[in-house]
Design a protein around this motif. Structure first.
Motif, short mmCIF file in Angstrom:
data_model
loop_
_atom_site.label_atom_id
_atom_site.label_comp_id
_atom_site.label_asym_id
_atom_site.label_seq_id
_atom_site.Cartn_x
_atom_site.Cartn_y
_atom_site.Cartn_z
N GLN A 73 24.47 -3.42 -12.33
CA GLN A 73 24.40 -3.09 -13.75
C GLN A 73 23.41 -4.02 -14.43
O GLN A 73 23.37 -5.22 -14.11
CB GLN A 73 25.77 -3.19 -14.42
N VAL A 74 22.67 -3.46 -15.36
CA VAL A 74 21.69 -4.23 -16.13
C VAL A 74 21.87 -3.84 -17.59
O VAL A 74 21.57 -2.70 -17.97
CB VAL A 74 20.25 -3.95 -15.66
N LEU A 75 22.37 -4.76 -18.41
CA LEU A 75 22.48 -4.46 -19.83
C LEU A 75 21.08 -4.29 -20.41
O LEU A 75 20.12 -4.90 -19.93
CB LEU A 75 23.24 -5.58 -20.55
N PRO A 76 20.92 -3.44 -21.43
CA PRO A 76 19.58 -3.07 -21.90
C PRO A 76 18.65 -4.25 -22.20
O PRO A 76 17.46 -4.21 -21.86
CB PRO A 76 19.87 -2.26 -23.16
N HIS A 77 19.18 -5.31 -22.80
CA HIS A 77 18.30 -6.44 -23.14
C HIS A 77 17.87 -7.24 -21.92
O HIS A 77 17.00 -8.12 -22.04
CB HIS A 77 19.00 -7.36 -24.15
N GLU A 120 5.44 -0.49 1.74
CA GLU A 120 4.18 -0.86 1.09
C GLU A 120 4.17 -0.15 -0.26
O GLU A 120 4.01 1.07 -0.32
CB GLU A 120 2.98 -0.47 1.93
N GLN A 121 4.38 -0.91 -1.32
CA GLN A 121 4.58 -0.32 -2.64
C GLN A 121 3.65 -0.95 -3.66
O GLN A 121 3.68 -2.15 -3.89
CB GLN A 121 6.04 -0.53 -3.09
N ARG A 122 2.82 -0.11 -4.27
CA ARG A 122 1.99 -0.57 -5.38
C ARG A 122 2.73 -0.28 -6.68
O ARG A 122 3.31 0.80 -6.86
CB ARG A 122 0.63 0.14 -5.37
N PHE A 123 2.73 -1.24 -7.60
CA PHE A 123 3.46 -1.04 -8.86
C PHE A 123 2.78 -1.78 -10.00
O PHE A 123 2.01 -2.73 -9.78
CB PHE A 123 4.92 -1.49 -8.73
N VAL A 124 3.08 -1.31 -11.19
CA VAL A 124 2.64 -1.97 -12.42
C VAL A 124 3.85 -2.69 -12.99
O VAL A 124 4.89 -2.08 -13.23
CB VAL A 124 2.08 -0.96 -13.44
N TYR A 125 3.73 -3.98 -13.20
CA TYR A 125 4.84 -4.79 -13.69
C TYR A 125 5.34 -4.24 -15.03
O TYR A 125 4.58 -4.07 -15.98
CB TYR A 125 4.39 -6.24 -13.85
N GLY A 126 6.63 -3.94 -15.07
CA GLY A 126 7.23 -3.43 -16.29
C GLY A 126 7.24 -1.92 -16.44
O GLY A 126 7.84 -1.40 -17.38
N ASP A 127 6.60 -1.22 -15.52
CA ASP A 127 6.53 0.24 -15.61
C ASP A 127 7.45 0.85 -14.55
O ASP A 127 7.12 0.89 -13.36
CB ASP A 127 5.09 0.71 -15.37
N PRO A 128 8.64 1.32 -14.94
CA PRO A 128 9.60 1.82 -13.95
C PRO A 128 9.11 3.06 -13.20
O PRO A 128 9.62 3.35 -12.11
CB PRO A 128 10.84 2.14 -14.80
N SER A 129 8.14 3.78 -13.74
CA SER A 129 7.66 4.97 -13.06
C SER A 129 6.87 4.63 -11.79
O SER A 129 6.61 5.51 -10.98
CB SER A 129 6.77 5.80 -14.00
N THR A 130 6.51 3.35 -11.62
CA THR A 130 5.72 2.95 -10.45
C THR A 130 6.59 2.41 -9.31
O THR A 130 6.05 1.96 -8.29
CB THR A 130 4.68 1.89 -10.85
N GLN A 133 12.87 2.90 -7.31
CA GLN A 133 14.20 2.56 -7.83
C GLN A 133 14.02 1.59 -8.99
O GLN A 133 12.92 1.08 -9.23
CB GLN A 133 15.05 1.87 -6.75
N GLU A 134 15.11 1.31 -9.68
CA GLU A 134 15.07 0.23 -10.66
C GLU A 134 14.71 -1.07 -9.94
O GLU A 134 15.02 -1.25 -8.76
CB GLU A 134 16.43 0.08 -11.34
N PRO A 135 14.04 -2.00 -10.63
CA PRO A 135 13.54 -3.20 -9.95
C PRO A 135 14.63 -4.00 -9.23
O PRO A 135 14.39 -4.50 -8.11
CB PRO A 135 12.89 -4.01 -11.07
N LEU A 136 15.81 -4.13 -9.83
CA LEU A 136 16.86 -4.91 -9.18
C LEU A 136 17.38 -4.20 -7.93
O LEU A 136 17.69 -4.84 -6.92
CB LEU A 136 18.00 -5.17 -10.16
N ALA A 137 17.46 -2.87 -7.99
CA ALA A 137 17.88 -2.11 -6.81
C ALA A 137 16.81 -2.17 -5.72
O ALA A 137 17.13 -2.27 -4.53
CB ALA A 137 18.17 -0.66 -7.20
N PHE A 138 15.54 -2.11 -6.12
CA PHE A 138 14.45 -2.12 -5.16
C PHE A 138 14.43 -3.43 -4.36
O PHE A 138 14.39 -3.42 -3.13
CB PHE A 138 13.12 -1.92 -5.89
N ILE A 139 14.49 -4.56 -5.06
CA ILE A 139 14.44 -5.83 -4.34
C ILE A 139 15.79 -6.15 -3.70
O ILE A 139 15.86 -6.80 -2.65
CB ILE A 139 13.99 -6.98 -5.27
N ALA A 161 23.59 -9.08 -16.13
CA ALA A 161 22.96 -8.16 -15.18
C ALA A 161 23.22 -8.66 -13.76
O ALA A 161 23.53 -9.84 -13.55
CB ALA A 161 21.45 -8.05 -15.43
N GLY A 162 23.10 -7.76 -12.81
CA GLY A 162 23.24 -8.20 -11.43
C GLY A 162 23.41 -7.07 -10.45
O GLY A 162 23.59 -5.89 -10.82
N LEU A 163 23.32 -7.43 -9.19
CA LEU A 163 23.62 -6.55 -8.07
C LEU A 163 24.48 -7.36 -7.12
O LEU A 163 23.98 -8.27 -6.46
CB LEU A 163 22.33 -6.08 -7.39
#
Length: 332
Positions: A73-77, A120-130, A133-139, A161-163
């Motif tokens: 879970q990740v609270l919005p802030h 092998e994942q290319r991403f833009v920091y802060g852009d969830p569309s890249t 999964q959500e960043p916490l789930a991905f890592i 927040a956390g996993l």
């Protein structure tokens, strides 16, 4: 799992937690990334640690999250902190395992490579569309550590927040949004001694690029990582059942459970990342390392009853002491 079938690296890198023959709660904080030599090997070189259980533990985490999505879970802030945590963990993995992990920055984007997972994942920091999964789930699907993110505000720390898939007799979902002090309310002795207040003050002074670590421990029955309160009906009864098994089964079933907890100030969000890496070693494997066997026996024999009760092994503590003593008497 018998001592003969425990992978050698799990013994060699086991973080045996006791420096003396007695144990009391303490902050026991020390700088991270410092190697600790033990009678069996060493541990502690890096903030993140991958061992032979990597694939199995990640598969177990995926199964837990599939059946109970509330474990992440990740609270919005805290969404910026989740990105901060992901990038920081990628950097730590690259530092610890440069042959298989790599983080590259290219023209406003990042390229993350994890050869162990074929990612092998290319991403833009802060852009969830890249990200897939959500960043916490991905890592979180690439490290064996549980991840808790603490926001610092109003002169306190809050778990926002956390996993957490491998909790030991606590519930991340229940604790979400609570303060650091509130979460530790049930722990015996720590408030009278001021340990929790001192720990929070220390955490609030943490600086980026200066991570710290500590250990925590307990005994548990079976090689089960998920001891969350949500699953208590699955594992709670085992603590009574182990009293009636024979000695060989007791030594194989009862495990020394150790958490190496890393504390990292995230550089962009300013939040504190609390990493919890859980290690399990059956008593029969502990007993094969003579200094560990003797010290664990001494610690368990002296441990106050309220602490053994809180840690969940009071019912079989005496038998564990007797079992270890018997191994000492037959040692060559």
């Amino acid at each position: 799992m018998s001592a003969d079938t425990v992978a050698r690296d799990l013994v060699r890198t086991f973080p045996f937690p006791f420096a003396g023959d007695t144990y009391r709660y303490s902050t026991n904080l020390e700088p991270a990334r410092q190697s600790v030599q033990t009678p069996a090997g060493r541990w502690g070189d890096a903030v993140v640690h991958i061992d032979s259980g990597y694939a199995a533990e990640l598969a177990e985490r995926r199964a837990i999250l599939s059946s109970d999505p509330s474990r992440m879970q990740v609270l919005p802030h805290m969404r910026p902190a989740a990105w901060d945590a992901m990038l920081t963990l990628m950097q730590e993995l690259t530092l610890a395992y440069p042959d298989t992990m790599r983080l590259d920055r290219e023209a406003g984007t990042f390229l993350w490579t994890n050869r162990r997972r074929g990612i092998e994942q290319r991403f833009v920091y802060g852009d969830p569309s890249t990200l897939p999964q959500e960043p916490l789930a991905f890592i979180g699907d690439q490290v064996q550590e549980d991840i808790v993110l603490l926001d610092q505000r109003e002169g306190q720390l809050f778990v926002d927040a956390g996993l957490v898939s491998f909790a030991s007799n606590w519930s991340f979902g229940f604790d979400l949004g609570m303060s650091f002090i509130e979460i530790h309310g049930p722990v015996p002795r720590v408030h009278d001694t001021g340990v929790i207040a001192r720990a929070q003050k220390f955490l609030m002074r943490l600086q980026p690029d200066a991570p710290y670590r500590r250990t925590n421990w307990s005994l548990s029955v079976g090689r089960r990582l998920d001891l969350s309160t949500e699953t208590y009906p699955d594992w709670g009864p085992e603590r009574g059942r182990v009293l009636s098994v024979d000695d060989a089964t007791f030594g194989a079933e009862v495990h020394l459970r150790v958490e190496v907890q890393h504390l990292v100030r995230l550089p962009e969000s300013g939040c504190v990342m609390f990493l919890i890496r859980t290690y399990l070693l059956p008593l029969e494997a502990v007993a094969e390392v003579e200094p560990w066997r003797d010290r664990l026996m001494a610690v368990l024999a002296e441990l106050p009853e309220d602490m053994a009760d809180y840690k969940g092994f009071l019912a079989y503590r005496d038998r564990a002491v007797d079992w270890l003593a018997a191994r000492k008497s037959v040692a060559p």
